[in-house]
Design an enzyme around this catalytic site. Structure first.
Site, PDB file in Angstrom:
ATOM      1  N   GLU A  39       0.865  -1.175   0.000  1.00  0.00           N
ATOM      2  CA  GLU A  39       0.000   0.000   0.000  1.00  0.00           C
ATOM      3  C   GLU A  39       0.904   1.228   0.000  1.00  0.00           C
ATOM      4  O   GLU A  39       1.812   1.326   0.831  1.00  0.00           O
ATOM      5  CB  GLU A  39      -0.900   0.022   1.244  1.00  0.00           C
ATOM      6  N   ARG A 263       5.761 -12.638   9.571  1.00  0.00           N
ATOM      7  CA  ARG A 263       6.421 -11.390   9.210  1.00  0.00           C
ATOM      8  C   ARG A 263       7.734 -11.257   9.963  1.00  0.00           C
ATOM      9  O   ARG A 263       7.962 -11.945  10.975  1.00  0.00           O
ATOM     10  CB  ARG A 263       5.515 -10.194   9.514  1.00  0.00           C
ATOM     11  N   LYS A 273       4.468   0.875  10.226  1.00  0.00           N
ATOM     12  CA  LYS A 273       4.541   2.095   9.402  1.00  0.00           C
ATOM     13  C   LYS A 273       4.041   3.302  10.188  1.00  0.00           C
ATOM     14  O   LYS A 273       4.576   4.405  10.061  1.00  0.00           O
ATOM     15  CB  LYS A 273       3.689   1.925   8.141  1.00  0.00           C
TER      16      LYS A 273
END
Length: 561
Positions: A39, A263, A273
Protein backbone atom coordinates in the site's frame (compact mmCIF):
# COMPACT_ATOMS: atom_id res chain seq x y z
CA UNK A 1 35.57 -38.29 -12.24
CA UNK A 2 32.28 -37.38 -10.53
CA UNK A 3 32.25 -33.67 -9.66
CA UNK A 4 28.91 -33.79 -7.83
CA UNK A 5 30.71 -33.95 -4.48
CA UNK A 6 32.14 -30.51 -5.18
CA UNK A 7 28.78 -28.92 -5.94
CA UNK A 8 27.08 -26.86 -3.20
CA UNK A 9 24.40 -28.76 -1.33
CA UNK A 10 20.89 -27.87 -2.50
CA UNK A 11 18.94 -25.64 -0.10
CA UNK A 12 15.97 -27.49 1.45
CA UNK A 13 12.56 -26.24 0.39
CA UNK A 14 10.67 -24.04 2.82
CA UNK A 15 7.01 -24.78 3.55
CA UNK A 16 5.79 -22.23 0.99
CA UNK A 17 7.86 -23.80 -1.78
CA UNK A 18 6.67 -27.26 -0.77
CA UNK A 19 3.02 -26.17 -0.92
CA UNK A 20 3.56 -24.60 -4.34
CA UNK A 21 5.24 -27.70 -5.73
CA UNK A 22 2.41 -29.90 -4.44
CA UNK A 23 -0.20 -27.67 -6.13
CA UNK A 24 1.71 -27.65 -9.40
CA UNK A 25 2.12 -31.44 -9.30
CA UNK A 26 -1.61 -31.88 -8.60
CA UNK A 27 -2.49 -29.67 -11.56
CA UNK A 28 -4.30 -27.07 -9.45
CA UNK A 29 -2.23 -24.36 -11.13
CA UNK A 30 -0.20 -24.49 -14.33
CA UNK A 31 2.43 -21.96 -13.36
CA UNK A 32 3.83 -19.77 -10.56
CA UNK A 33 2.43 -16.24 -10.65
CA UNK A 34 3.08 -14.15 -7.54
CA UNK A 35 2.79 -10.47 -6.71
CA UNK A 36 4.19 -7.96 -4.24
CA UNK A 37 1.23 -5.76 -3.21
CA UNK A 38 2.33 -2.79 -1.02
CA UNK A 39 0.00 0.00 0.00
CA UNK A 40 1.61 3.34 -1.00
CA UNK A 41 1.10 4.95 2.41
CA UNK A 42 4.74 5.05 3.56
CA UNK A 43 8.25 3.90 2.77
CA UNK A 44 9.13 0.21 2.76
CA UNK A 45 11.17 -1.30 5.60
CA UNK A 46 13.30 -4.41 6.10
CA UNK A 47 10.15 -6.47 6.75
CA UNK A 48 8.92 -5.58 3.27
CA UNK A 49 12.33 -6.55 1.92
CA UNK A 50 11.67 -10.07 3.21
CA UNK A 51 8.33 -10.14 1.38
CA UNK A 52 9.94 -8.75 -1.79
CA UNK A 53 12.69 -11.37 -1.73
CA UNK A 54 10.13 -14.11 -1.08
CA UNK A 55 7.65 -13.17 -3.83
CA UNK A 56 10.18 -12.29 -6.50
CA UNK A 57 12.50 -15.10 -5.42
CA UNK A 58 9.77 -17.75 -5.69
CA UNK A 59 8.99 -16.62 -9.21
CA UNK A 60 12.66 -16.65 -10.22
CA UNK A 61 13.43 -20.06 -8.74
CA UNK A 62 10.28 -21.71 -10.10
CA UNK A 63 10.24 -20.26 -13.59
CA UNK A 64 7.29 -17.99 -12.89
CA UNK A 65 6.46 -14.30 -12.90
CA UNK A 66 5.94 -11.67 -10.21
CA UNK A 67 3.89 -8.48 -10.50
CA UNK A 68 4.22 -5.27 -8.55
CA UNK A 69 0.75 -4.08 -7.59
CA UNK A 70 -0.07 -1.05 -5.50
CA UNK A 71 -3.10 -1.60 -3.27
CA UNK A 72 -4.15 2.02 -3.50
CA UNK A 73 -7.63 1.79 -2.00
CA UNK A 74 -7.18 4.29 0.85
CA UNK A 75 -6.49 7.65 -0.84
CA UNK A 76 -6.44 9.71 2.35
CA UNK A 77 -3.09 8.15 3.31
CA UNK A 78 -1.52 7.44 -0.09
CA UNK A 79 0.82 9.58 -2.18
CA UNK A 80 2.68 9.38 -5.48
CA UNK A 81 5.89 10.01 -3.52
CA UNK A 82 5.48 6.61 -1.87
CA UNK A 83 4.72 4.90 -5.19
CA UNK A 84 7.95 6.22 -6.71
CA UNK A 85 9.97 5.32 -3.61
CA UNK A 86 8.62 1.75 -3.53
CA UNK A 87 9.49 1.15 -7.18
CA UNK A 88 12.97 2.51 -6.53
CA UNK A 89 13.41 0.22 -3.51
CA UNK A 90 12.34 -2.90 -5.44
CA UNK A 91 14.77 -2.11 -8.27
CA UNK A 92 17.60 -1.34 -5.85
CA UNK A 93 17.11 -4.70 -4.15
CA UNK A 94 17.80 -6.27 -7.53
CA UNK A 95 14.32 -7.22 -8.76
CA UNK A 96 12.22 -6.23 -11.75
CA UNK A 97 8.49 -6.84 -11.89
CA UNK A 98 6.96 -8.60 -14.89
CA UNK A 99 3.96 -6.26 -14.85
CA UNK A 100 3.01 -3.11 -12.95
CA UNK A 101 -0.57 -2.75 -11.72
CA UNK A 102 -2.68 -0.70 -9.31
CA UNK A 103 -5.80 -1.81 -7.49
CA UNK A 104 -7.30 1.43 -8.80
CA UNK A 105 -6.96 -0.08 -12.30
CA UNK A 106 -9.73 -2.46 -11.23
CA UNK A 107 -12.16 -0.05 -9.56
CA UNK A 108 -14.76 -0.45 -12.33
CA UNK A 109 -14.52 -4.26 -12.34
CA UNK A 110 -14.67 -4.37 -8.53
CA UNK A 111 -17.77 -2.20 -8.64
CA UNK A 112 -19.43 -4.48 -11.21
CA UNK A 113 -18.67 -7.54 -9.08
CA UNK A 114 -20.12 -5.77 -6.03
CA UNK A 115 -23.35 -5.23 -7.97
CA UNK A 116 -23.37 -8.95 -8.85
CA UNK A 117 -23.14 -9.87 -5.16
CA UNK A 118 -26.04 -7.48 -4.47
CA UNK A 119 -28.16 -9.09 -7.19
CA UNK A 120 -27.31 -12.53 -5.75
CA UNK A 121 -28.42 -11.36 -2.26
CA UNK A 122 -24.86 -11.67 -0.98
CA UNK A 123 -24.29 -7.97 -0.24
CA UNK A 124 -26.38 -5.13 1.10
CA UNK A 125 -26.22 -1.40 1.88
CA UNK A 126 -26.01 -0.68 5.60
CA UNK A 127 -26.90 2.61 7.36
CA UNK A 128 -25.06 1.86 10.61
CA UNK A 129 -22.32 4.29 11.66
CA UNK A 130 -18.78 2.94 12.12
CA UNK A 131 -19.33 2.88 15.88
CA UNK A 132 -22.62 1.02 15.55
CA UNK A 133 -21.09 -1.43 13.08
CA UNK A 134 -18.40 -2.32 15.65
CA UNK A 135 -21.04 -2.67 18.36
CA UNK A 136 -23.24 -4.95 16.22
CA UNK A 137 -20.24 -7.07 15.25
CA UNK A 138 -20.12 -8.77 18.65
CA UNK A 139 -17.04 -10.22 20.35
CA UNK A 140 -14.96 -13.38 20.25
CA UNK A 141 -17.35 -14.99 22.74
CA UNK A 142 -20.63 -13.34 21.68
CA UNK A 143 -22.30 -13.54 18.26
CA UNK A 144 -22.96 -10.36 16.37
CA UNK A 145 -26.37 -8.79 15.74
CA UNK A 146 -27.72 -8.43 12.21
CA UNK A 147 -27.91 -4.92 10.82
CA UNK A 148 -31.47 -3.51 10.64
CA UNK A 149 -30.80 -3.17 6.88
CA UNK A 150 -29.63 -6.75 6.32
CA UNK A 151 -32.84 -7.91 4.66
CA UNK A 152 -33.26 -5.10 2.17
CA UNK A 153 -34.22 -6.37 -1.25
CA UNK A 154 -31.60 -6.66 -4.00
CA UNK A 155 -33.46 -3.97 -5.94
CA UNK A 156 -33.34 -1.48 -3.05
CA UNK A 157 -29.70 -2.29 -2.33
CA UNK A 158 -28.76 -1.83 -5.98
CA UNK A 159 -30.47 1.55 -6.09
CA UNK A 160 -28.78 2.68 -2.87
CA UNK A 161 -25.36 1.44 -3.96
CA UNK A 162 -25.61 3.31 -7.25
CA UNK A 163 -26.63 6.41 -5.32
CA UNK A 164 -23.59 5.96 -3.09
CA UNK A 165 -21.40 5.97 -6.19
CA UNK A 166 -23.19 9.04 -7.53
CA UNK A 167 -22.30 10.96 -4.38
CA UNK A 168 -25.83 11.38 -3.04
CA UNK A 169 -24.94 10.53 0.57
CA UNK A 170 -22.52 12.12 3.07
CA UNK A 171 -19.18 10.53 3.88
CA UNK A 172 -19.46 7.66 6.35
CA UNK A 173 -23.26 7.57 6.21
CA UNK A 174 -23.56 4.22 4.41
CA UNK A 175 -21.46 1.18 3.60
CA UNK A 176 -21.80 -1.85 1.40
CA UNK A 177 -21.39 -5.06 3.40
CA UNK A 178 -21.05 -8.69 2.40
CA UNK A 179 -23.90 -10.85 3.68
CA UNK A 180 -22.22 -13.86 5.25
CA UNK A 181 -22.73 -14.96 8.89
CA UNK A 182 -23.10 -12.68 11.92
CA UNK A 183 -22.65 -15.68 14.24
CA UNK A 184 -19.42 -16.93 12.68
CA UNK A 185 -16.60 -17.60 15.17
CA UNK A 186 -14.36 -15.78 12.66
CA UNK A 187 -15.13 -12.09 13.10
CA UNK A 188 -13.92 -11.37 9.57
CA UNK A 189 -16.99 -13.22 8.23
CA UNK A 190 -19.50 -11.18 10.21
CA UNK A 191 -20.79 -9.17 7.27
CA UNK A 192 -17.53 -7.30 6.53
CA UNK A 193 -17.61 -3.86 4.96
CA UNK A 194 -16.78 -3.87 1.23
CA UNK A 195 -17.17 -0.15 0.38
CA UNK A 196 -17.26 3.10 2.34
CA UNK A 197 -18.11 6.63 1.23
CA UNK A 198 -15.09 8.95 1.26
CA UNK A 199 -14.63 12.08 -0.80
CA UNK A 200 -10.85 11.82 -0.71
CA UNK A 201 -8.77 12.83 -3.71
CA UNK A 202 -7.04 9.80 -5.18
CA UNK A 203 -3.47 10.16 -6.47
CA UNK A 204 -4.40 8.34 -9.71
CA UNK A 205 -8.17 8.54 -10.22
CA UNK A 206 -8.56 12.07 -8.88
CA UNK A 207 -12.16 12.76 -7.83
CA UNK A 208 -13.76 10.21 -10.15
CA UNK A 209 -14.83 8.06 -7.19
CA UNK A 210 -16.36 8.90 -3.84
CA UNK A 211 -16.68 5.27 -2.74
CA UNK A 212 -13.60 3.14 -2.20
CA UNK A 213 -13.22 -0.61 -1.76
CA UNK A 214 -11.91 -2.03 1.51
CA UNK A 215 -8.65 -3.96 1.42
CA UNK A 216 -10.22 -7.40 2.04
CA UNK A 217 -12.58 -6.88 -0.87
CA UNK A 218 -10.06 -5.42 -3.34
CA UNK A 219 -7.12 -7.67 -2.50
CA UNK A 220 -8.39 -11.11 -3.48
CA UNK A 221 -10.26 -9.90 -6.53
CA UNK A 222 -7.18 -8.00 -7.76
CA UNK A 223 -5.21 -11.25 -7.37
CA UNK A 224 -7.87 -13.03 -9.41
CA UNK A 225 -7.90 -10.46 -12.20
CA UNK A 226 -4.12 -10.78 -12.58
CA UNK A 227 -4.23 -14.57 -12.63
CA UNK A 228 -2.17 -14.87 -9.47
CA UNK A 229 -1.68 -18.51 -8.55
CA UNK A 230 -0.11 -18.03 -5.12
CA UNK A 231 -1.02 -15.09 -2.89
CA UNK A 232 1.78 -14.96 -0.30
CA UNK A 233 0.70 -12.97 2.78
CA UNK A 234 1.95 -12.39 6.29
CA UNK A 235 0.50 -14.38 9.15
CA UNK A 236 -1.98 -11.74 10.33
CA UNK A 237 -4.03 -12.47 7.18
CA UNK A 238 -4.54 -16.12 8.08
CA UNK A 239 -7.91 -15.34 9.68
CA UNK A 240 -8.83 -13.32 6.60
CA UNK A 241 -8.30 -16.29 4.27
CA UNK A 242 -11.88 -17.66 4.67
CA UNK A 243 -13.16 -14.27 3.51
CA UNK A 244 -10.69 -14.23 0.62
CA UNK A 245 -11.99 -17.67 -0.38
CA UNK A 246 -15.65 -16.71 0.10
CA UNK A 247 -15.45 -13.75 -2.28
CA UNK A 248 -13.74 -15.79 -5.03
CA UNK A 249 -16.22 -18.68 -4.71
CA UNK A 250 -19.26 -16.39 -4.55
CA UNK A 251 -18.19 -14.67 -7.76
CA UNK A 252 -17.12 -17.96 -9.42
CA UNK A 253 -13.85 -16.36 -10.59
CA UNK A 254 -10.24 -17.54 -10.74
CA UNK A 255 -9.30 -18.54 -7.19
CA UNK A 256 -5.66 -18.07 -6.12
CA UNK A 257 -4.29 -19.93 -3.12
CA UNK A 258 -3.38 -17.75 -0.14
CA UNK A 259 -0.38 -18.94 1.91
CA UNK A 260 0.72 -17.11 5.06
CA UNK A 261 4.19 -16.75 6.56
CA UNK A 262 5.50 -15.03 9.69
CA UNK A 263 6.42 -11.39 9.21
CA UNK A 264 9.88 -10.15 10.14
CA UNK A 265 10.39 -8.76 13.64
CA UNK A 266 13.84 -7.48 14.59
CA UNK A 267 15.49 -6.41 17.81
CA UNK A 268 16.11 -2.75 18.67
CA UNK A 269 13.63 -1.38 16.14
CA UNK A 270 9.94 -1.04 15.27
CA UNK A 271 8.27 -2.27 12.07
CA UNK A 272 4.95 -0.45 12.22
CA UNK A 273 4.54 2.09 9.40
CA UNK A 274 2.44 4.18 11.77
CA UNK A 275 5.22 4.30 14.34
CA UNK A 276 7.89 4.94 11.74
CA UNK A 277 5.79 7.84 10.45
CA UNK A 278 5.52 9.12 14.02
CA UNK A 279 9.30 9.06 14.36
CA UNK A 280 9.55 11.15 11.20
CA UNK A 281 6.72 13.60 11.91
CA UNK A 282 7.84 14.28 15.48
CA UNK A 283 11.46 14.88 14.47
CA UNK A 284 13.02 11.97 16.34
CA UNK A 285 14.83 11.14 13.08
CA UNK A 286 15.75 13.31 10.10
CA UNK A 287 13.38 11.57 7.68
CA UNK A 288 12.30 8.24 6.22
CA UNK A 289 15.86 7.73 4.95
CA UNK A 290 17.56 8.49 8.26
CA UNK A 291 20.36 5.89 8.48
CA UNK A 292 19.03 4.73 11.85
CA UNK A 293 15.65 3.79 10.36
CA UNK A 294 14.83 0.18 9.30
CA UNK A 295 13.44 1.52 6.02
CA UNK A 296 15.05 0.24 2.84
CA UNK A 297 15.99 3.81 1.87
CA UNK A 298 17.46 4.33 5.36
CA UNK A 299 19.51 1.14 5.12
CA UNK A 300 20.64 2.16 1.65
CA UNK A 301 21.74 5.59 2.87
CA UNK A 302 23.50 3.99 5.82
CA UNK A 303 25.53 1.94 3.34
CA UNK A 304 23.87 -1.48 3.29
CA UNK A 305 24.16 -3.38 0.02
CA UNK A 306 21.23 -5.05 -1.75
CA UNK A 307 23.25 -8.28 -1.83
CA UNK A 308 23.60 -8.31 1.95
CA UNK A 309 19.86 -7.75 2.47
CA UNK A 310 19.00 -10.55 0.05
CA UNK A 311 21.51 -12.85 1.79
CA UNK A 312 19.98 -11.94 5.17
CA UNK A 313 16.46 -12.73 3.96
CA UNK A 314 17.68 -16.06 2.62
CA UNK A 315 19.50 -16.79 5.89
CA UNK A 316 16.51 -16.20 8.19
CA UNK A 317 14.28 -18.28 5.93
CA UNK A 318 10.49 -18.49 5.84
CA UNK A 319 8.60 -19.82 8.85
CA UNK A 320 5.05 -20.15 10.12
CA UNK A 321 5.84 -19.12 13.69
CA UNK A 322 6.45 -15.58 14.95
CA UNK A 323 9.95 -14.88 16.25
CA UNK A 324 12.31 -11.98 16.96
CA UNK A 325 15.41 -11.87 14.74
CA UNK A 326 18.63 -10.46 16.18
CA UNK A 327 19.69 -7.32 14.30
CA UNK A 328 23.22 -8.70 14.47
CA UNK A 329 22.30 -11.27 11.80
CA UNK A 330 21.56 -8.50 9.31
CA UNK A 331 24.82 -6.75 10.21
CA UNK A 332 26.79 -9.99 9.89
CA UNK A 333 25.38 -10.52 6.38
CA UNK A 334 26.54 -7.00 5.58
CA UNK A 335 30.04 -7.53 6.97
CA UNK A 336 30.40 -10.73 4.98
CA UNK A 337 29.56 -8.97 1.72
CA UNK A 338 31.48 -5.76 2.37
CA UNK A 339 34.58 -7.74 3.32
CA UNK A 340 34.59 -9.07 -0.25
CA UNK A 341 33.83 -5.87 -2.13
CA UNK A 342 34.76 -2.80 -0.07
CA UNK A 343 38.12 -1.18 -0.92
CA UNK A 344 40.41 -0.48 2.03
CA UNK A 345 41.48 3.05 2.90
CA UNK A 346 43.35 4.73 5.75
CA UNK A 347 41.46 7.00 8.11
CA UNK A 348 42.36 8.19 11.60
CA UNK A 349 39.25 8.78 13.70
CA UNK A 350 40.96 10.16 16.84
CA UNK A 351 44.17 11.78 15.58
CA UNK A 352 47.47 11.99 17.48
CA UNK A 353 50.38 13.76 15.78
CA UNK A 354 53.50 11.67 15.10
CA UNK A 355 56.77 13.20 13.89
CA UNK A 356 59.62 11.14 12.39
CA UNK A 357 62.66 13.09 13.56
CA UNK A 358 65.14 11.52 11.16
CA UNK A 359 62.98 11.82 8.07
CA UNK A 360 64.58 14.03 5.37
CA UNK A 361 62.97 17.46 5.49
CA UNK A 362 60.37 18.00 2.77
CA UNK A 363 60.59 14.46 1.43
CA UNK A 364 57.35 12.79 0.31
CA UNK A 365 57.40 9.13 -0.64
CA UNK A 366 54.58 7.32 -2.43
CA UNK A 367 53.96 3.85 -1.01
CA UNK A 368 51.91 1.01 -2.47
CA UNK A 369 48.79 0.00 -0.54
CA UNK A 370 46.53 -2.99 -1.22
CA UNK A 371 42.99 -2.04 -2.22
CA UNK A 372 41.34 -5.26 -1.04
CA UNK A 373 43.18 -8.32 0.29
CA UNK A 374 40.05 -10.39 -0.51
CA UNK A 375 40.18 -9.43 -4.19
CA UNK A 376 43.55 -9.60 -5.98
CA UNK A 377 42.02 -8.00 -9.08
CA UNK A 378 41.39 -4.79 -7.10
CA UNK A 379 45.11 -4.05 -7.34
CA UNK A 380 46.98 -1.40 -5.38
CA UNK A 381 47.04 2.36 -5.00
CA UNK A 382 49.74 4.83 -4.00
CA UNK A 383 49.41 6.97 -0.90
CA UNK A 384 51.76 9.74 0.29
CA UNK A 385 54.10 9.09 3.21
CA UNK A 386 55.93 11.93 4.96
CA UNK A 387 57.74 12.75 8.18
CA UNK A 388 54.57 14.15 9.77
CA UNK A 389 51.75 11.67 10.36
CA UNK A 390 48.53 11.13 12.26
CA UNK A 391 47.92 7.90 14.16
CA UNK A 392 45.04 6.83 16.43
CA UNK A 393 45.21 8.04 20.02
CA UNK A 394 44.60 4.51 21.31
CA UNK A 395 47.49 3.14 19.22
CA UNK A 396 49.94 4.86 21.60
CA UNK A 397 50.57 4.55 25.32
CA UNK A 398 53.46 6.23 27.04
CA UNK A 399 53.63 3.51 29.65
CA UNK A 400 52.02 0.37 28.30
CA UNK A 401 51.44 -3.10 29.72
CA UNK A 402 53.59 -5.99 28.48
CA UNK A 403 51.03 -7.28 25.97
CA UNK A 404 50.40 -3.89 24.37
CA UNK A 405 51.80 -4.49 20.89
CA UNK A 406 51.16 -1.08 19.40
CA UNK A 407 53.37 1.99 19.89
CA UNK A 408 54.82 2.97 23.24
CA UNK A 409 57.72 5.07 24.45
CA UNK A 410 60.85 3.02 24.02
CA UNK A 411 59.04 0.56 21.78
CA UNK A 412 58.71 -0.14 18.09
CA UNK A 413 55.82 -0.71 15.72
CA UNK A 414 55.34 -1.21 11.99
CA UNK A 415 53.37 1.31 9.97
CA UNK A 416 51.13 -0.52 7.50
CA UNK A 417 52.63 -0.18 4.00
CA UNK A 418 55.46 1.88 5.56
CA UNK A 419 58.40 1.45 7.90
CA UNK A 420 59.22 0.28 11.40
CA UNK A 421 59.28 3.21 13.86
CA UNK A 422 61.08 3.48 17.19
CA UNK A 423 59.54 5.90 19.70
CA UNK A 424 62.08 7.87 21.67
CA UNK A 425 60.11 10.78 23.15
CA UNK A 426 56.79 12.60 23.47
CA UNK A 427 55.55 16.19 23.65
CA UNK A 428 52.97 17.09 26.28
CA UNK A 429 50.69 20.04 26.86
CA UNK A 430 50.45 22.00 30.12
CA UNK A 431 47.99 19.46 31.52
CA UNK A 432 50.40 16.59 30.94
CA UNK A 433 48.55 15.11 27.97
CA UNK A 434 50.62 13.65 25.13
CA UNK A 435 50.03 15.80 22.04
CA UNK A 436 52.88 14.54 19.85
CA UNK A 437 54.89 11.36 19.54
CA UNK A 438 58.51 11.56 18.39
CA UNK A 439 59.97 8.60 16.51
CA UNK A 440 62.75 7.55 14.19
CA UNK A 441 62.28 5.30 11.19
CA UNK A 442 64.48 2.46 10.01
CA UNK A 443 65.13 2.95 6.24
CA UNK A 444 65.82 -0.79 5.80
CA UNK A 445 62.33 -1.83 6.92
CA UNK A 446 60.04 -0.62 4.13
CA UNK A 447 57.07 -2.95 3.63
CA UNK A 448 57.64 -5.28 0.72
CA UNK A 449 61.36 -4.48 0.62
CA UNK A 450 62.50 -5.11 4.21
CA UNK A 451 66.17 -6.11 4.37
CA UNK A 452 66.67 -5.46 8.09
CA UNK A 453 65.58 -8.78 9.51
CA UNK A 454 63.77 -6.93 12.33
CA UNK A 455 60.54 -8.36 13.72
CA UNK A 456 57.87 -6.38 15.57
CA UNK A 457 54.52 -7.67 16.78
CA UNK A 458 52.34 -4.64 16.12
CA UNK A 459 51.14 -2.94 12.92
CA UNK A 460 49.13 0.29 12.94
CA UNK A 461 47.63 2.52 10.26
CA UNK A 462 48.34 6.19 9.65
CA UNK A 463 47.66 9.24 7.46
CA UNK A 464 50.23 11.71 6.21
CA UNK A 465 49.43 15.00 7.96
CA UNK A 466 50.30 17.42 5.11
CA UNK A 467 48.16 15.40 2.69
CA UNK A 468 45.28 14.42 4.97
CA UNK A 469 41.75 15.50 4.16
CA UNK A 470 39.29 16.27 6.93
CA UNK A 471 35.86 14.66 6.64
CA UNK A 472 32.78 14.48 8.83
CA UNK A 473 31.89 11.05 10.19
CA UNK A 474 28.42 10.21 11.51
CA UNK A 475 28.57 7.27 13.88
CA UNK A 476 25.32 5.41 14.49
CA UNK A 477 24.12 3.24 17.34
CA UNK A 478 20.84 1.38 17.85
CA UNK A 479 17.84 3.72 17.60
CA UNK A 480 16.34 2.10 20.71
CA UNK A 481 18.00 1.07 23.96
CA UNK A 482 16.00 -2.13 24.48
CA UNK A 483 15.56 -5.22 22.32
CA UNK A 484 11.78 -4.88 22.09
CA UNK A 485 10.78 -1.20 22.30
CA UNK A 486 7.13 -2.07 21.69
CA UNK A 487 6.93 -4.09 24.89
CA UNK A 488 5.93 -1.76 27.70
CA UNK A 489 4.81 -3.78 30.73
CA UNK A 490 4.62 -0.62 32.82
CA UNK A 491 2.71 1.34 30.20
CA UNK A 492 4.18 4.24 28.30
CA UNK A 493 5.26 4.45 24.69
CA UNK A 494 7.88 2.93 22.43
CA UNK A 495 9.34 6.45 22.31
CA UNK A 496 10.35 6.06 25.97
CA UNK A 497 13.09 3.70 24.79
CA UNK A 498 14.72 5.98 22.23
CA UNK A 499 18.51 6.00 22.45
CA UNK A 500 19.59 9.62 22.86
CA UNK A 501 23.14 8.65 21.86
CA UNK A 502 22.18 6.94 18.61
CA UNK A 503 24.03 9.55 16.52
CA UNK A 504 27.44 11.08 17.15
CA UNK A 505 29.30 13.34 14.73
CA UNK A 506 33.01 14.13 14.61
CA UNK A 507 35.77 15.15 12.20
CA UNK A 508 38.47 12.69 11.16
CA UNK A 509 41.65 12.67 9.06
CA UNK A 510 41.69 10.50 5.93
CA UNK A 511 43.96 9.70 3.02
CA UNK A 512 43.45 12.05 0.02
CA UNK A 513 41.54 9.61 -2.23
CA UNK A 514 38.60 9.43 0.18
CA UNK A 515 37.63 13.02 -0.60
CA UNK A 516 36.99 12.02 -4.22
CA UNK A 517 34.29 9.39 -3.57
CA UNK A 518 30.63 9.79 -4.54
CA UNK A 519 27.47 9.26 -2.45
CA UNK A 520 26.81 5.56 -1.71
CA UNK A 521 30.46 4.62 -2.35
CA UNK A 522 31.50 2.20 0.40
CA UNK A 523 34.95 1.60 1.88
CA UNK A 524 36.57 -0.06 4.85
CA UNK A 525 38.51 2.29 7.09
CA UNK A 526 41.32 -0.12 7.94
CA UNK A 527 41.00 -1.54 11.46
CA UNK A 528 37.93 0.63 12.16
CA UNK A 529 34.90 -0.47 10.19
CA UNK A 530 32.88 0.09 7.04
CA UNK A 531 31.80 3.54 5.92
CA UNK A 532 29.66 5.03 3.17
CA UNK A 533 29.58 8.48 1.58
CA UNK A 534 26.34 10.21 2.62
CA UNK A 535 24.09 12.12 0.24
CA UNK A 536 24.86 15.30 2.24
CA UNK A 537 28.49 15.03 1.15
CA UNK A 538 30.03 17.79 -1.00
CA UNK A 539 33.55 18.21 -2.42
CA UNK A 540 34.07 20.99 0.11
CA UNK A 541 32.72 18.97 3.04
CA UNK A 542 32.78 15.18 2.58
CA UNK A 543 30.44 13.27 4.91
CA UNK A 544 30.73 9.56 5.75
CA UNK A 545 28.26 7.33 7.59
CA UNK A 546 29.61 4.49 9.66
CA UNK A 547 27.79 1.47 8.24
CA UNK A 548 28.95 -1.17 10.71
CA UNK A 549 32.03 -2.03 12.75
CA UNK A 550 34.43 -4.80 11.81
CA UNK A 551 33.03 -6.93 14.63
CA UNK A 552 29.73 -7.21 16.46
CA UNK A 553 30.46 -5.05 19.51
CA UNK A 554 26.86 -5.43 20.73
CA UNK A 555 27.23 -9.19 20.96
CA UNK A 556 30.29 -8.68 23.15
CA UNK A 557 28.44 -6.27 25.43
CA UNK A 558 25.51 -8.67 25.80
CA UNK A 559 27.92 -11.50 26.64
CA UNK A 560 29.43 -9.40 29.42
CA UNK A 561 26.01 -8.77 30.90
Amino acid sequence: MNDSANEPEARPLNFVETAIQEDLAAGRFANVQTRFPPEPNGYLHIGHAKAICLNFGLAQRMGGKCNLRFDDTNPSKEETEYVDAIMDDVRWLGFQWDALYYASDYFEQLYDWAEKLIVDSKAYVCDLSPEQTREYRGTITEAGKPSPNRDRSPEENLELFRAMRAGKFPDGSKTLRAKIDMASPNLNLRDPVMYRISRAHHHRTGDAWCIYPMYDWAHGQSDSIEGISFSICTLEFENHRPLYDWFCKSLAIHHPRQIEFARLNMTYTVMSKRKLLQLVNEGHVSGWDDPRMPTICGLRRRGFTPESIRDFCDDIGVAKFISMIDTGRLENALRKHLNKVAPRRNAVLDPLKLTITNWPEGKVEMVDAVNNPEDASAGTRQIPFSGSLFIEQDDFQEEAPKKFFRLKKGGAVRLRYGYILDCHDVVKDDAGNVIEVLCTYDPETKSGADTSGRKVKGTIHWVSAPHAKEVEVRQYDRLFKVENPEKNDAGGSFLDHLNEDSLKTFMVKVEPSLAELKPEDRVQFERKGYFCVDKDSTPEKPVFNQIVGLRDSWAKEKAKG
